[in-house]
Design a protein around this motif. Structure first.
Motif, PDB file in Angstrom:
ATOM      1  N   ASP A  72     -24.688  32.541 -86.554  1.00  0.00           N
ATOM      2  CA  ASP A  72     -24.925  31.666 -87.724  1.00  0.00           C
ATOM      3  C   ASP A  72     -24.561  30.368 -87.406  1.00  0.00           C
ATOM      4  N   CYS A  73     -25.723  29.360 -87.285  1.00  0.00           N
ATOM      5  CA  CYS A  73     -25.826  28.252 -86.533  1.00  0.00           C
ATOM      6  C   CYS A  73     -25.153  27.273 -87.594  1.00  0.00           C
ATOM      7  N   ALA A  74     -25.147  27.465 -89.019  1.00  0.00           N
ATOM      8  CA  ALA A  74     -24.329  26.438 -89.768  1.00  0.00           C
ATOM      9  C   ALA A  74     -22.919  26.768 -89.638  1.00  0.00           C
ATOM     10  N   ALA A  75     -22.407  27.884 -89.326  1.00  0.00           N
ATOM     11  CA  ALA A  75     -20.751  27.927 -89.282  1.00  0.00           C
ATOM     12  C   ALA A  75     -20.507  27.430 -87.932  1.00  0.00           C
ATOM     13  N   LEU A  76     -21.309  27.651 -86.765  1.00  0.00           N
ATOM     14  CA  LEU A  76     -21.314  27.245 -85.557  1.00  0.00           C
ATOM     15  C   LEU A  76     -21.070  25.377 -85.680  1.00  0.00           C
ATOM     16  N   VAL A  77     -21.910  25.005 -86.117  1.00  0.00           N
ATOM     17  CA  VAL A  77     -21.791  23.538 -86.302  1.00  0.00           C
ATOM     18  C   VAL A  77     -20.672  22.948 -87.039  1.00  0.00           C
ATOM     19  N   ASP A  78     -20.485  23.609 -88.093  1.00  0.00           N
ATOM     20  CA  ASP A  78     -19.066  23.343 -88.864  1.00  0.00           C
ATOM     21  C   ASP A  78     -17.792  23.354 -87.929  1.00  0.00           C
ATOM     22  N   ARG A  79     -17.889  24.677 -87.304  1.00  0.00           N
ATOM     23  CA  ARG A  79     -16.653  24.732 -86.408  1.00  0.00           C
ATOM     24  C   ARG A  79     -16.473  23.907 -85.389  1.00  0.00           C
ATOM     25  N   LEU A  80     -17.557  23.633 -84.510  1.00  0.00           N
ATOM     26  CA  LEU A  80     -17.483  22.433 -83.550  1.00  0.00           C
ATOM     27  C   LEU A  80     -16.952  21.323 -84.120  1.00  0.00           C
ATOM     28  N   ALA A  81     -17.849  20.907 -85.263  1.00  0.00           N
ATOM     29  CA  ALA A  81     -17.525  19.475 -85.587  1.00  0.00           C
ATOM     30  C   ALA A  81     -16.093  19.353 -86.027  1.00  0.00           C
ATOM     31  N   SER A  82     -15.510  20.303 -86.660  1.00  0.00           N
ATOM     32  CA  SER A  82     -14.133  20.384 -87.056  1.00  0.00           C
ATOM     33  C   SER A  82     -13.311  20.381 -85.984  1.00  0.00           C
ATOM     34  N   TYR A  83     -13.508  21.174 -84.806  1.00  0.00           N
ATOM     35  CA  TYR A  83     -12.597  21.021 -83.867  1.00  0.00           C
ATOM     36  C   TYR A  83     -12.558  19.778 -83.250  1.00  0.00           C
ATOM     37  N   SER A  99     -20.572  17.613 -89.668  1.00  0.00           N
ATOM     38  CA  SER A  99     -21.718  18.510 -89.526  1.00  0.00           C
ATOM     39  C   SER A  99     -22.585  18.364 -90.650  1.00  0.00           C
ATOM     40  N   GLU A 100     -23.727  18.595 -90.734  1.00  0.00           N
ATOM     41  CA  GLU A 100     -24.835  18.624 -91.803  1.00  0.00           C
ATOM     42  C   GLU A 100     -25.531  19.940 -91.543  1.00  0.00           C
ATOM     43  N   HIS A 101     -25.581  20.328 -92.869  1.00  0.00           N
ATOM     44  CA  HIS A 101     -26.831  21.636 -92.857  1.00  0.00           C
ATOM     45  C   HIS A 101     -26.851  21.906 -94.161  1.00  0.00           C
ATOM     46  N   PRO A 102     -28.054  22.672 -94.683  1.00  0.00           N
ATOM     47  CA  PRO A 102     -28.067  22.916 -96.229  1.00  0.00           C
ATOM     48  C   PRO A 102     -27.171  23.845 -96.959  1.00  0.00           C
ATOM     49  N   GLY A 103     -26.293  24.485 -96.146  1.00  0.00           N
ATOM     50  CA  GLY A 103     -25.388  25.351 -96.867  1.00  0.00           C
ATOM     51  C   GLY A 103     -25.740  26.790 -96.888  1.00  0.00           C
ATOM     52  N   GLY A 104     -24.965  27.500 -96.725  1.00  0.00           N
ATOM     53  CA  GLY A 104     -25.094  28.957 -96.580  1.00  0.00           C
ATOM     54  C   GLY A 104     -25.257  29.260 -95.323  1.00  0.00           C
ATOM     55  N   PRO A 105     -25.444  30.492 -94.863  1.00  0.00           N
ATOM     56  CA  PRO A 105     -25.801  30.932 -93.295  1.00  0.00           C
ATOM     57  C   PRO A 105     -27.111  30.508 -92.743  1.00  0.00           C
ATOM     58  N   LEU A 106     -27.178  30.042 -91.455  1.00  0.00           N
ATOM     59  CA  LEU A 106     -28.551  29.995 -90.950  1.00  0.00           C
ATOM     60  C   LEU A 106     -28.429  30.835 -89.831  1.00  0.00           C
ATOM     61  N   MET A 107     -28.847  31.967 -90.067  1.00  0.00           N
ATOM     62  CA  MET A 107     -29.098  33.090 -89.016  1.00  0.00           C
ATOM     63  C   MET A 107     -29.993  33.012 -88.068  1.00  0.00           C
ATOM     64  N   ARG A 108     -29.931  33.051 -86.865  1.00  0.00           N
ATOM     65  CA  ARG A 108     -30.668  33.123 -85.675  1.00  0.00           C
ATOM     66  C   ARG A 108     -30.268  34.200 -84.508  1.00  0.00           C
ATOM     67  N   ARG A 109     -31.196  34.825 -83.780  1.00  0.00           N
ATOM     68  CA  ARG A 109     -30.780  35.692 -82.576  1.00  0.00           C
ATOM     69  C   ARG A 109     -30.623  34.765 -81.327  1.00  0.00           C
ATOM     70  N   GLY A 110     -29.497  35.181 -80.710  1.00  0.00           N
ATOM     71  CA  GLY A 110     -29.254  34.500 -79.342  1.00  0.00           C
ATOM     72  C   GLY A 110     -28.045  34.657 -78.928  1.00  0.00           C
ATOM     73  N   ASP A 111     -27.625  34.123 -77.834  1.00  0.00           N
ATOM     74  CA  ASP A 111     -26.306  34.188 -77.357  1.00  0.00           C
ATOM     75  C   ASP A 111     -25.464  33.199 -77.629  1.00  0.00           C
ATOM     76  N   GLY A 112     -24.501  33.526 -78.617  1.00  0.00           N
ATOM     77  CA  GLY A 112     -23.736  32.530 -79.279  1.00  0.00           C
ATOM     78  C   GLY A 112     -22.809  31.841 -78.610  1.00  0.00           C
ATOM     79  N   VAL A 113     -22.249  32.555 -77.646  1.00  0.00           N
ATOM     80  CA  VAL A 113     -21.118  31.991 -76.481  1.00  0.00           C
ATOM     81  C   VAL A 113     -21.999  30.974 -75.581  1.00  0.00           C
ATOM     82  N   LEU A 114     -23.044  31.143 -75.254  1.00  0.00           N
ATOM     83  CA  LEU A 114     -23.826  30.076 -74.432  1.00  0.00           C
ATOM     84  C   LEU A 114     -24.348  29.042 -75.295  1.00  0.00           C
ATOM     85  N   LEU A 115     -24.682  29.121 -76.572  1.00  0.00           N
ATOM     86  CA  LEU A 115     -24.942  28.201 -77.309  1.00  0.00           C
ATOM     87  C   LEU A 115     -23.798  27.239 -77.791  1.00  0.00           C
ATOM     88  N   GLU A 116     -22.791  28.037 -78.070  1.00  0.00           N
ATOM     89  CA  GLU A 116     -21.583  27.042 -78.214  1.00  0.00           C
ATOM     90  C   GLU A 116     -21.147  26.144 -77.086  1.00  0.00           C
TER      91      GLU A 116
END
Length: 177
Positions: A72-83, A99-116
């Motif tokens: 969930d790219c939206a949750a990821l950017v929220d978490r990192l910006a908050s941290y 953080s900025e995003h349109p709201g709601g989940p933005l789901m993509r496939r990938g490696d969440g750990v490496l992206l973070e």
């Protein structure tokens, strides 16, 4: 290369035991926090401990293929910006991180750990790029018409000198001494 990858994975594994013990101690401290200040301190330490756990898991992943999982790219950017916002400079200079995003989940496939991991590096670099000035860092996630998600880390620092722009994606490139 395999020896270094093995050592990194073992170091990540060995960090797990003391991190688990610290989580238990923090839980105990949280139950007995006597003031709002100590409760906030426990919360901040818990966030830092969670980050350390993520870092140790990253070491365990070195030398292995990336995962293919829902992120969930939206949750990821929220978490990192908050941290990072909670840890950004505020005394001598003021750095705002949001953080900025349109709201709601933005789901993509990938490696969440490496992206973070890569986004953390980019956010740290953006804060450094402000060069001691007041400034703003924006971490955004936007859906793309073709189905992807564009994640962007922007700062309002002075920018990269034109002569260096072609080199910024070279491995090991830095402008820091």
């Amino acid at each position: 290369e395999k020896v270094w990858a093995g050592m990194a994975r073992e170091a990540g594994h060995q960090l797990g035991t003391p991190l688990s013990a610290m989580a238990g101690w923090l839980e105990l401290l949280g139950e007995h926090a006597a003031s709002p200040t100590s409760a906030r301190a426990v919360e901040a330490m818990t966030q830092d401990l969670t980050r350390l756990e993520r870092v140790s898991h990253r070491f365990e992943r070195i030398g292995r293929p990336p995962r293919d999982e829902a992120v969930d790219c939206a949750a990821l950017v929220d978490r990192l910006a908050s941290y990072f916002a909670a840890r950004a400079p505020t005394l001598a200079r003021k750095v705002t991180i949001r953080s900025e995003h349109p709201g709601g989940p933005l789901m993509r496939r990938g490696d969440g750990v490496l992206l973070e991991w890569v986004l953390e590096v980019l956010i740290k670099n953006a804060i450094d790029a402000l060069g001691g000035r007041d400034g703003e860092v924006v971490v955004s996630a936007q859906p793309q018409p073709e189905g992807g998600v564009r994640i962007r880390v922007q700062d309002n620092g002075p920018g990269i000198p034109k002569a260096l722009r072609k080199r910024i994606f070279d491995a090991g490139f830095t402008t820091k001494e």
